[in-house]
Design a protein around this motif. Structure first.
Motif, short mmCIF file in Angstrom:
data_model
loop_
_atom_site.label_atom_id
_atom_site.label_comp_id
_atom_site.label_asym_id
_atom_site.label_seq_id
_atom_site.Cartn_x
_atom_site.Cartn_y
_atom_site.Cartn_z
N ALA A 160 -11.30 3.86 -41.68
CA ALA A 160 -12.53 3.91 -41.50
C ALA A 160 -13.24 4.37 -42.69
O ALA A 160 -14.53 4.05 -43.04
N GLU A 162 -13.99 1.42 -44.92
CA GLU A 162 -15.05 0.71 -44.19
C GLU A 162 -16.46 1.27 -44.71
O GLU A 162 -17.43 0.71 -44.94
N GLU A 163 -16.42 2.92 -44.70
CA GLU A 163 -17.58 3.41 -44.94
C GLU A 163 -18.19 3.16 -46.36
O GLU A 163 -19.42 3.08 -46.69
N ALA A 208 -14.50 0.92 -36.73
CA ALA A 208 -13.48 1.78 -37.37
C ALA A 208 -13.42 3.33 -37.45
O ALA A 208 -12.43 3.98 -37.26
N GLN A 209 -14.72 3.89 -37.32
CA GLN A 209 -14.65 5.34 -37.05
C GLN A 209 -14.40 5.82 -35.72
O GLN A 209 -13.85 6.76 -35.56
#
Length: 106
Positions: free
Chosen positions: A55, A58-59, A76-77
Motif C-alpha cells: 500500500a 502504491e501511494e 491496496a490501502q
C-alpha cells in the motif's frame, strides 16, 4: 477456548493457509500445537506487513505520477487496513485468553 477461537477462523480448512498441524490426533480433535499457533501468528504478521508495504509503494507511485489509478491505490490501502484490523483482533483475543489462563485458580 480452542485454537479456532484464538485464530478467529471457523474451520481448520481456513486455518490451513496459516499453519499445518503435524500431529494427526490434533487434526481430528481440532486443536493445534503451540508451535503451529505461533507459526500461524507469525505468518499473519508477515502478511500484514507485506500488504502495508504494498500500500505504501502504491501511494508513492501515485504521488510520483507513475500511475493515475485511484482504484489500485484504494484497493491496496483497504487490503492493508483490513489485514491490520484482523491482526489486532487476533492479538486481542490471544491476550484475553492469556489473561483468562493467568486468572484461573486451581
Amino acid at each position: 477456548m480452542n485454537v479456532n477461537q484464538i485464530l478467529g477462523v471457523d474451520s481448520l480448512s481456513d486455518a490451513s493457509r496459516y499453519g499445518s498441524t503435524s500431529d494427526p490426533a490434533a487434526k481430528v480433535s481440532g486443536q493445534g500445537t503451540f508451535d503451529d499457533i505461533l507459526s500461524s501468528a507469525m505468518r499473519l504478521v508477515n502478511e500484514t506487513d507485506q500488504l502495508s508495504n504494498q500500500a505504501e509503494a502504491e501511494e508513492v507511485r501515485f504521488a510520483m505520477g507513475e500511475t493515475d489509478s485511484w482504484h489500485e491505490l484504494m484497493v491496496a490501502q483497504q487490503k492493508a487496513n483490513i489485514s491490520l484490523q484482523y491482526t489486532v483482533a487476533v492479538k486481542n483475543t490471544a491476550m484475553e485468553a492469556y489473561k483468562s489462563l493467568i486468572n484461573m485458580q486451581f
